[in-house]
Design a protein around this motif. Sequence first.
Motif, PDB file in Angstrom:
ATOM      1  N   THR A 222      38.780  61.300  39.393  1.00 26.77           N
ATOM      2  CA  THR A 222      38.101  60.024  39.185  1.00 26.77           C
ATOM      3  C   THR A 222      37.292  60.112  37.908  1.00 26.77           C
ATOM      4  OG1 THR A 222      37.968  59.524  41.547  1.00 26.77           O
ATOM      5  CG2 THR A 222      36.420  58.393  40.100  1.00 26.77           C
ATOM      6  N   VAL A 223      37.497  59.130  37.042  1.00 27.89           N
ATOM      7  CA  VAL A 223      36.797  59.097  35.757  1.00 27.89           C
ATOM      8  C   VAL A 223      35.986  57.817  35.693  1.00 27.89           C
ATOM      9  CG1 VAL A 223      37.018  59.151  33.261  1.00 27.89           C
ATOM     10  CG2 VAL A 223      38.659  60.403  34.670  1.00 27.89           C
ATOM     11  N   ALA A 224      34.733  57.932  35.300  1.00 23.16           N
ATOM     12  CA  ALA A 224      33.845  56.778  35.230  1.00 23.16           C
ATOM     13  C   ALA A 224      33.095  56.779  33.904  1.00 23.16           C
ATOM     14  CB  ALA A 224      32.849  56.794  36.382  1.00 23.16           C
ATOM     15  N   VAL A 225      32.806  55.581  33.415  1.00 22.37           N
ATOM     16  CA  VAL A 225      31.951  55.404  32.238  1.00 22.37           C
ATOM     17  C   VAL A 225      30.628  54.836  32.721  1.00 22.37           C
ATOM     18  CG1 VAL A 225      31.645  54.227  30.035  1.00 22.37           C
ATOM     19  CG2 VAL A 225      33.903  55.033  30.699  1.00 22.37           C
ATOM     20  N   ARG A 226      29.535  55.440  32.266  1.00 23.09           N
ATOM     21  CA  ARG A 226      28.209  55.015  32.699  1.00 23.09           C
ATOM     22  C   ARG A 226      27.304  54.802  31.495  1.00 23.09           C
ATOM     23  NH1 ARG A 226      27.250  59.693  37.336  1.00 23.09           N
ATOM     24  NH2 ARG A 226      28.917  59.034  38.756  1.00 23.09           N
ATOM     25  N   LEU A 227      26.396  53.868  31.628  1.00 25.59           N
ATOM     26  CA  LEU A 227      25.354  53.619  30.631  1.00 25.59           C
ATOM     27  C   LEU A 227      24.011  53.710  31.337  1.00 25.59           C
ATOM     28  CD1 LEU A 227      24.392  52.779  27.801  1.00 25.59           C
ATOM     29  CD2 LEU A 227      24.634  50.389  28.531  1.00 25.59           C
ATOM     30  N   ALA A 233      32.694  51.252  34.507  1.00 24.10           N
ATOM     31  CA  ALA A 233      34.100  51.176  34.905  1.00 24.10           C
ATOM     32  C   ALA A 233      34.515  52.537  35.431  1.00 24.10           C
ATOM     33  CB  ALA A 233      34.981  50.779  33.722  1.00 24.10           C
ATOM     34  N   ASP A 234      35.521  52.540  36.290  1.00 26.95           N
ATOM     35  CA  ASP A 234      36.046  53.815  36.774  1.00 26.95           C
ATOM     36  C   ASP A 234      37.510  53.646  37.153  1.00 26.95           C
ATOM     37  OD1 ASP A 234      36.336  53.393  39.844  1.00 26.95           O
ATOM     38  OD2 ASP A 234      34.292  52.720  39.418  1.00 26.95           O
ATOM     39  N   THR A 235      38.192  54.764  37.275  1.00 29.74           N
ATOM     40  CA  THR A 235      39.581  54.774  37.711  1.00 29.74           C
ATOM     41  C   THR A 235      39.875  56.118  38.339  1.00 29.74           C
ATOM     42  OG1 THR A 235      41.866  54.315  37.014  1.00 29.74           O
ATOM     43  CG2 THR A 235      40.545  55.678  35.551  1.00 29.74           C
ATOM     44  N   VAL A 272      30.705  59.791  30.087  1.00 30.30           N
ATOM     45  CA  VAL A 272      31.992  59.794  30.776  1.00 30.30           C
ATOM     46  C   VAL A 272      31.958  60.937  31.775  1.00 30.30           C
ATOM     47  CG1 VAL A 272      34.486  60.078  30.552  1.00 30.30           C
ATOM     48  CG2 VAL A 272      33.223  58.776  28.839  1.00 30.30           C
ATOM     49  N   VAL A 273      32.118  60.596  33.054  1.00 32.34           N
ATOM     50  CA  VAL A 273      32.006  61.581  34.130  1.00 32.34           C
ATOM     51  C   VAL A 273      33.360  61.700  34.811  1.00 32.34           C
ATOM     52  CG1 VAL A 273      30.794  62.256  36.227  1.00 32.34           C
ATOM     53  CG2 VAL A 273      29.595  60.940  34.459  1.00 32.34           C
ATOM     54  N   ALA A 274      33.902  62.903  34.825  1.00 29.45           N
ATOM     55  CA  ALA A 274      35.176  63.169  35.496  1.00 29.45           C
ATOM     56  C   ALA A 274      34.915  64.024  36.727  1.00 29.45           C
ATOM     57  CB  ALA A 274      36.142  63.873  34.554  1.00 29.45           C
TER      58      ALA A 274
END
Length: 772
Positions: A222-227, A233-235, A272-274
């Motif tokens: 699972t990969v997510a973008v955070r601010l 967003a994630d996928t 970006v968190v994987a």
Amino acid sequence: MGDAPPASALISAGADAPPNTDAALNTVTVLRDEWRFGGRFVEGSTAPEFDDDAFAVVTLPHCVADLSWHEWQPADWAGEWIYRRRFDRPAGAGRLFLDFAGVMSAATVTLNGHEFPKQLGGYLPVSYEITDLVRDRGNALAVLVDGSWLNVPPDGSPDGPAAVDYMQPAGIHRDVTLRLEPATFIADLFAKPLDVLSADRRVEVSCTIDSADPPVGDLALTVAVRLDGQPMADTTVDIQLVGSGRTVAAATLDRLPDVRLWDVDSPTLYDVVATLTLDGAPIHRQQRRIGFREARFERDGFYLNGRRLQLFGLNRHSIYPYVGMAMPARVQRKDAEILARDFNCNMVRCSHYPQTTEFLDACDELGLLVWEEPPGWQYVGDEEWQELLVRDVHDMIVRDRNHPSVVIWGVHANESAIYPELYTRTRNVAYELDGTRQTSGSLTSQSTEGWVQDVFAFDDYSHDAENALLKPPVPDVPYLVAEAVGALDGPHYYRWTDGQDILAKQAYLHAQVHDAALSDDRYSGLVAWCAFDYASQNGYTYKSMKTPGVADIFRVPKPGAAFYRSQVDPRRRPVLEPAFFWDFGPESPPHGPGPGALIGSNCDRVEAYVDGTHVDSARRDPARFPHLEHAPYFLDLTVDPSGHPELRLDGYLGGELVISRSMSADPTGDRLRLDLDDNALVSDGSDATRAVFRAVDAYGNQRPFQTGEVALSITGPAALIGDNPFSFADIPGVGAVWVRSLPGQTGVVTVTATHPVLGTASGQFHCGETQQ
């Protein structure tokens, strides 16, 4: 290389990665203190049973040689040196790695009697898996450091150390860590923002999964973008591992909402968190910072996020007094702050080697654009040497490709001849591993024969007897001036002992070349030589020092920095920076700075008063500087020195007085001033801050040509790094030391400097377990 980079290189890149945020998923232990340094290598000292009780106890980063700030000699660190450390295995099950962020210039690591292959090269990380070698208690680690002249970039020339225009003192000059990972973990994460200016913006993520024993169950990523910690967003993608080893998994984050662009004035950073999961439960997590930005060199200049931006910068060596390159994170970051905030640069060139990730982190946060390049200086060696250069380009890109500040890859050894086959290989490595940045490498000729890069970078030292000049850009290619000015005025090289006219001329010449770079949009900009003085034996040096910096090796701005300090919007910070001293001693001009006194200022108008009487209105010279927004001012300051006259400079925006500066000629009011960069350090034994001391007049302006010695003392839990006493003999009136915390010791630290004529000055900071 290409689609399946060597495992060793990917491990090396991972070794310098920031630790994961979830302590339950991995453990990183920094091995900074309790090292034993034995000096010159002695036979048998890598053996586990070797008695190292007589070795000195040191903290990393560390240099093998005891250096002053000048008169360095490569013989002082040539040969082999021995470090040892004992450690216990971190608690928890999993695989254990030993990561070295940088050892100069080569290292042979031995753990519990097992010797790993010798690692060549001092600027990039290397990692060793030690899972099957460690014991629960008392592991014996030995590091044999080789500071010899080796066939390793940038070295290797038969001419020896003087063939490279920067010295490289040996030592473990960057961090060493223990990293405990699960059996299957994310070894590398590359997040690539694409089409950031369009509604189709996306982040393509590539994760390298390293598995010693593929787990049974459903594996997913699972990969997510955070601010600021908030998800954007994630996928999730399923992962199929085929046996042990490395697998590259790809994921795309699209349908992103509007993003805040990373820019020089607003450097917004996203995380970006994987997360790797097994049957829905997290087993490993990796995190990187990125920025959404588009950077492109075109034939009519450099474009950032679709707008043309004139590049304005300086080259930076990460060489420091007393310790070579072995300064901790805070000190490395400070250089980025000086460049961005004090010198108003929007770009820095990391000359001529990959610099620390802490420096690049600071550039990311400050909005300071970066040109990064592999180790090199004019020489290209044999096939073995060239393979190491290709490896260095590979490892540099893997380590640093997530940094939004990096906008160009140097893939060509600095100022070397064009080797089309070699430099096509290095260019293609950059394309394959990244593909979002253009490539370059600085040249000393404008010939394009055999040239294979994207941006033509030229080191332009054109000049006549009085002026710095620029050649016209090479037609039909993106063009950047990679170096200029340096020390065009001859062998004095802008030392503090040079006359005021020479020191002021440095500001004049830097203003000239930046003005010329603004004359034609085909110049993407100019990165001048250079920010800070540095140690060298190449060409003309003084006591093994090169002094073309607009700041000295202590990072103290010279009069030449007046131009850079004034290149800022006056609404943000009005500046009045004389490129002269108000001094009438025997070494100074007898009637003051004279008719061409240069002032760096961003004010609309500057007026000069001597003893309260108006003497001149400053003038700009549009004939000499037609393109600079904040061109230098010039004053006629020819005065009668009797009676110790005082100078006052007033700067106006519109009709409003916004800044005033006074300078005293009376030496009886001179004193010693001491300034600390920080008011708090972490008590890890590595953290350090700078203490600058200088002779100043009654108003705090630097007084030149002061002699004598400064005696330094420290009370509290800290140690001094530097010369004590410090002599003003070769750098009159100014100097600095660094003060380092002690492991585990907290409290208030007082630094005191005493001069026999100027008196005493002091400053305080606090050492604590965490940053205050």
